[in-house]
Design a protein around this motif. Structure first.
Motif, PDB file in Angstrom:
ATOM      1  N   GLU A   1       0.878  -1.264   0.138  1.00 58.97           N
ATOM      2  CA  GLU A   1      -0.023  -0.060  -0.046  1.00 58.97           C
ATOM      3  C   GLU A   1       0.972   1.180  -0.048  1.00 58.97           C
ATOM      4  N   VAL A   2       1.859   1.158   0.767  1.00 57.37           N
ATOM      5  CA  VAL A   2       2.795   2.470   0.746  1.00 57.37           C
ATOM      6  C   VAL A   2       3.579   2.648  -0.410  1.00 57.37           C
ATOM      7  N   GLU A   3       3.855   1.258  -1.102  1.00 58.83           N
ATOM      8  CA  GLU A   3       4.829   1.353  -2.276  1.00 58.83           C
ATOM      9  C   GLU A   3       3.779   2.066  -3.473  1.00 58.83           C
ATOM     10  N   ARG A   4       2.383   1.822  -3.409  1.00 62.72           N
ATOM     11  CA  ARG A   4       1.694   2.333  -4.434  1.00 62.72           C
ATOM     12  C   ARG A   4       1.496   3.593  -4.349  1.00 62.72           C
ATOM     13  N   ALA A   5       1.643   4.206  -2.903  1.00 59.99           N
ATOM     14  CA  ALA A   5       1.450   5.661  -2.867  1.00 59.99           C
ATOM     15  C   ALA A   5       2.834   6.215  -3.179  1.00 59.99           C
ATOM     16  N   LEU A   6       3.849   5.827  -3.074  1.00 58.76           N
ATOM     17  CA  LEU A   6       5.161   6.085  -3.332  1.00 58.76           C
ATOM     18  C   LEU A   6       5.313   6.207  -4.810  1.00 58.76           C
ATOM     19  N   LYS A   7       4.767   5.382  -5.386  1.00 62.36           N
ATOM     20  CA  LYS A   7       5.065   5.083  -7.173  1.00 62.36           C
ATOM     21  C   LYS A   7       4.229   6.214  -7.617  1.00 62.36           C
ATOM     22  N   SER A   8       3.149   6.518  -7.201  1.00 63.76           N
ATOM     23  CA  SER A   8       2.182   7.588  -7.581  1.00 63.76           C
ATOM     24  C   SER A   8       2.824   9.084  -7.944  1.00 63.76           C
ATOM     25  N   HIS A   9       4.084   9.226  -7.376  1.00 65.03           N
ATOM     26  CA  HIS A   9       4.834  10.320  -7.450  1.00 65.03           C
ATOM     27  C   HIS A   9       5.605  10.441  -8.576  1.00 65.03           C
ATOM     28  N   PRO A  10       5.614  11.293  -9.466  1.00 59.69           N
ATOM     29  CA  PRO A  10       6.114  11.251 -11.026  1.00 59.69           C
ATOM     30  C   PRO A  10       7.554  11.303 -10.849  1.00 59.69           C
TER      31      PRO A  10
ATOM     32  N   HIS B   1       4.772  13.502   0.257  1.00 58.64           N
ATOM     33  CA  HIS B   1       3.900  13.089  -0.716  1.00 58.64           C
ATOM     34  C   HIS B   1       2.959  11.930  -0.112  1.00 58.64           C
ATOM     35  N   VAL B   2       3.650  11.028   0.468  1.00 59.43           N
ATOM     36  CA  VAL B   2       3.066   9.708   1.017  1.00 59.43           C
ATOM     37  C   VAL B   2       1.817  10.305   1.948  1.00 59.43           C
ATOM     38  N   ARG B   3       2.264  11.182   2.797  1.00 62.57           N
ATOM     39  CA  ARG B   3       1.007  11.680   3.708  1.00 62.57           C
ATOM     40  C   ARG B   3      -0.060  12.255   3.048  1.00 62.57           C
ATOM     41  N   GLY B   4       0.005  12.695   1.857  1.00 68.44           N
ATOM     42  CA  GLY B   4      -1.043  13.203   1.020  1.00 68.44           C
ATOM     43  C   GLY B   4      -1.628  11.943   0.380  1.00 68.44           C
ATOM     44  N   GLU B   5      -1.112  11.008   0.415  1.00 74.49           N
ATOM     45  CA  GLU B   5      -1.925   9.942  -0.359  1.00 74.49           C
ATOM     46  C   GLU B   5      -2.739   8.996   0.444  1.00 74.49           C
TER      47      GLU B   5
ATOM     48  N   LYS C   1       1.073   5.440   8.047  1.00 75.38           N
ATOM     49  CA  LYS C   1       1.588   4.549   7.184  1.00 75.38           C
ATOM     50  C   LYS C   1       2.794   5.292   6.275  1.00 75.38           C
ATOM     51  N   LYS C   2       3.126   6.541   6.500  1.00 75.97           N
ATOM     52  CA  LYS C   2       4.118   7.166   5.883  1.00 75.97           C
ATOM     53  C   LYS C   2       5.484   6.824   6.385  1.00 75.97           C
ATOM     54  N   PRO C   3       6.414   6.909   5.632  1.00 71.28           N
ATOM     55  CA  PRO C   3       7.879   6.308   5.989  1.00 71.28           C
ATOM     56  C   PRO C   3       8.313   7.288   7.023  1.00 71.28           C
ATOM     57  N   ARG C   4       9.266   7.164   7.863  1.00 67.73           N
ATOM     58  CA  ARG C   4       9.850   7.906   8.805  1.00 67.73           C
ATOM     59  C   ARG C   4      11.352   8.230   8.187  1.00 67.73           C
ATOM     60  N   HIS C   5      11.791   7.149   7.092  1.00 65.01           N
ATOM     61  CA  HIS C   5      13.133   7.275   6.866  1.00 65.01           C
ATOM     62  C   HIS C   5      12.994   7.072   5.244  1.00 65.01           C
ATOM     63  N   VAL C   6      13.968   7.436   4.283  1.00 66.66           N
ATOM     64  CA  VAL C   6      14.041   7.289   2.950  1.00 66.66           C
ATOM     65  C   VAL C   6      15.398   7.321   2.596  1.00 66.66           C
ATOM     66  N   ALA C   7      15.728   5.880   1.889  1.00 67.22           N
ATOM     67  CA  ALA C   7      17.229   5.729   1.357  1.00 67.22           C
ATOM     68  C   ALA C   7      16.843   5.573  -0.200  1.00 67.22           C
ATOM     69  N   PHE C   8      17.754   6.576  -0.827  1.00 64.67           N
ATOM     70  CA  PHE C   8      17.637   6.676  -2.199  1.00 64.67           C
ATOM     71  C   PHE C   8      18.756   5.655  -2.810  1.00 64.67           C
TER      72      PHE C   8
END
Lengths: 503, 503
Positions: free
Chosen positions: B410-419, B458-462, B467-474
């Protein structure tokens, strides 16, 4: 069948409660129920019925006109593993008494009627009697809307419809959840019923022809609109107000609507239905689904859930009854149970998901009906060279008048109950409006004197009025073949004809 | 189920032999079989298989491209109570060896292929190997065309399809006669398949997407046209020559046909199908059936016979997966088997006529899949306010943060909706206060630039904030196992751990 593969009417309702929380399930006068509202009422009703002693396998009887309560009661019985029987309300008190004694219902829900009140007073059967209306509302209001928790076997009966009075009294055909759902699914296909379908139940719900469409509409999650009985002006109003997609209609009923809407007061364009006359075709949307694009339907009977064959599976075919529905198989068998070759006449026998579970309380008849693993319909048919089916006629005769099945044996029984009548036989004579009407051939007792009117009046007092003879011929003797009347000779002598399947 | 209510694939074939003696059932190259001819071959084949030791419950394996023989073998297995598995022919010899050992077929029918020959040489499994073609014709020619007389239980499996390699190796989903017939009937309705329907099987028949339409066409008594594999020119030729109503086609395959028929050599107007592009729409007849009028289909998987939900049952609905098919019920359940409220994410669970019978030879997995009387699809979904379903994604892992269940899909789906985000995977990392918190591993699109904060925002808006990430690794690439992220590798690389149940 394992739980994971089970699907009962209650499961369907449970799915619609979740999947269609905003959609209307039932409309009846001022009553308007969404699927969640229907589900809640059904659970209360199931609790009330259980409180009145209705357990698994027990029967509930409906005696009244069309009503949303028939659907509610059916679904409530379904949740308990019990059986609802919506019976013909216009029967005589004698006929109603027979039904009460035969069905032994635990609960009777009824609408005010003199014959029903008389049958109730005279019947030894102990049941809780609940009058439709306020008493019914109080009956169900006392119970919570929790769903009963005991699992229900979809192979068990849930609906009983009286039919097949071939030996003088009718038998209650039992239809399981599985049979009703399978038949409904086949109708969804043939009728091409789409999301948003709305059905107007303006034919009698004790007859499978109306009830099968109510169930298909329910399975789809559509809207069922109930009206007590066919009344042309009101039917037009409801089609317009509820944007009905279909109604239970045939020839003379359609003519009635055309006359009632002659001034174009009502917009009937939501109705997607069969072409009938230029005036009708201009009022509605003529539909090209397999069900509507030819003469409607196919061959059927209550015992197969409605339709066994569909014309829409054989467009342009040689046999006017079409081909077997996709969930059924057909064999034409001789008296010894052997398959007859194509082109020869045999009894139409069926197997499949929509076949009934037998008649209530008729073990011997059921054994005979189901011999060899095939349901014996009692009707004769023939396979044409292209495999399509021709319906020849009942093995025992049947008269079809205004779409009602009338069994000569039943009318003969009523005739013979008159002290002045020594013997009687009944035939069907062609009738322009109704297809056939009933003609009685009567032998009076020695010294007795009766008129056509007095004989008709007697029968009207014995059985439902639509079964009464319209004509009476007095004769000295009924020609016989063994113990039964020689119907062919009677037809020849008294103008009989136009029997179902004879065209 | 009693005999009178039974309906097997063999019963359907028996009905078509009688009801469609002149109609073509199968076309494949020079082969052209009417229903009676197919029925006779199926009976010979059943005799041949029985002679090779195929008894009730035994398996037959097909290793080859599409062929009319797959339908014949399926129906012959059906007449014996046995199971056909058409397996992916293009697998490696190691994968084929796994299938042989797992399925233990009594008979393998195969087409020439190096990998198949190698798997045969290396496998310890003893089976009769019959090569499609002359050897196959000799195999069946030696047997009479009498129908096997032992009754078959329609609740027993008849088709096995390998799928669901969620733990690295696939499992063979077993589908019964009943499940296949029920699913086919639902397709007849949604696809509005009419008498005369002709289906071109140009997708692989080891996949349910093609096979479900072959079976629906067979149930209807229509014509199945087989071609070894998708080849644009040949597909165009067959649609024209056989007046096909439908073929197994989607986006890129359709573009291939448009290119192959750019000069209009073939008449494709018999095809009643989905609109796609102006050039395509001008070549075919755009169809408005519920199946074709929106994006095709709904949500499904092999384990439910194909489709579990249909878009055509929810035109304009909020949830892009539509509503449950009319022969199935759905519940969204949490990990404890409790139903989640509308609007919340739960595992899509199903019950009904088309649900499979479990995986071959996986008793423990089957017990887990069927716990509580519901088939657990392994996929996550959500009911929208109008009752329609949104498919969230596969439930592979669950993160537990502050007692809340969070599904990576579900979180991945929200992330991938970001262009700016090209790919993403989500893991849980240990957290002293919350047990776990969400960490996103993100691949940015070429040239895009984002910060940890902007991604979280972005995820917080979706979706729900917890459920939003607290950490992001690129990262440059997400490691994969087949089509899904390799979560073990991600955990190892990014500090994942403390998953519920991992103690």
């Amino acid at each position: 069948m394992s739980l994971i593969h089970e699907l009962t009417l209650g499961d369907v309702l449970g799915e619609h409660r979740r999947g269609r929380p905003l959609d209307v399930a039932a409309v009846d006068g001022a009553v308007r129920l969404t699927y969640p509202a229907l589900d809640a009422r059904v659970n209360r009703l199931a609790g009330a019925l259980a409180g009145a002693g209705v357990q698994r396998g027990e029967r509930v009887l409906w005696l009244g006109q069309n009503s949303f309560r028939i659907l509610e009661l059916l679904l409530a019985c379904g949740r308990l593993g019990a059986v609802l029987c919506p019976a013909n309300w216009r029967q005589t008190s004698d006929e109603l008494g027979f039904v009460l004694g035969d069905l032994e219902p635990k609960v009777v829900v009824w609408e005010e009627s003199e014959a029903v009140a008389q049958a109730r007073a005279e019947s030894p059967v102990k049941a809780a009697w609940v009058q439709a209306g306020l008493e019914y509302e109080e009956f169900l209001a006392a119970h919570p809307d929790d769903e009963p928790s005991a699992p229900v076997d979809g192979g068990e009966p849930v609906l009983a419809l009286y039919t097949a009075a071939f030996d003088g009294r009718p038998h209650a055909a039992l239809l399981s959840h599985r049979a009703l759902i399978a038949h409904a699914e086949a109708l969804l296909h043939q009728r091409e019923m789409r999301d948003g379908f709305a059905f107007l139940a303006c034919g009698p719900m004790f007859h499978v022809g109306t009830t099968m469409f109510v169930l298909a509409t329910f399975l789809l999650g559509g809207k069922n609109v109930f009206t007590p009985a066919y009344e042309p002006q009101e039917v037009c109003r409801l089609i317009d107000a509820e944007s009905c997609t279909q109604a239970f209609l045939f020839g003379p009923m359609i003519d009635g609507l055309v006359a009632a809407n002659a001034d174009g007061e009502y917009d009937l364009s939501s109705l997607r239905f069969v072409a009938h006359s230029p005036a009708w075709d201009a009022m509605i949307t003529v539909d090209d689904s397999p069900w509507c694009s030819s003469k409607m339907g196919g061959y059927g009977q209550t015992e197969v859930g409605g339709m066994l064959t569909f014309l829409g599976l054989a467009p342009g075919g040689a046999g006017p009854a079409g081909r077997a529905g996709t969930l059924a198989a057909i064999r034409l068998l001789d008296a010894a149970g052997r398959e007859v070759p194509a082109g020869e006449v045999g009894e139409i026998c069926a197997r499949g998901w929509s076949v009934f579970s037998g008649y209530h309380n008729r073990p011997e008849l059921n054994e005979a009906k189901f011999r060899g693993g095939w349901h014996h319909t009692g009707d004769l048919g023939r396979r044409e060279p292209d495999g399509t089916l021709t319906f020849i006629g009942p093995k025992l005769r049947m008269i079809k008048s205004a779409n009602e099945n009338i069994y000569p044996a039943e009318v003969e029984r009523a005739l013979k109950s008159h002290p002045s009548i020594a013997d009687a036989a009944v035939i069907g004579v062609p009738d322009e409006r109704f297809g056939q009407t009933v003609k009685a051939v009567v032998v009076l007792a020695e010294g007795a004197s009766e008129t056509e009117e007095s004989v008709i009046e007697h029968v009207r007092g014995e059985i439902a009025s639509y079964k009464k003879p319209r004509h009476v011929a007095f004769v000295a003797e009924i020609p016989k073949k063994g113990y039964t009347p020689d119907y062919d000779a009677l037809d020849a002598a008294h103008g009989g004809g136009n029997y179902p399947g004879s065209s």
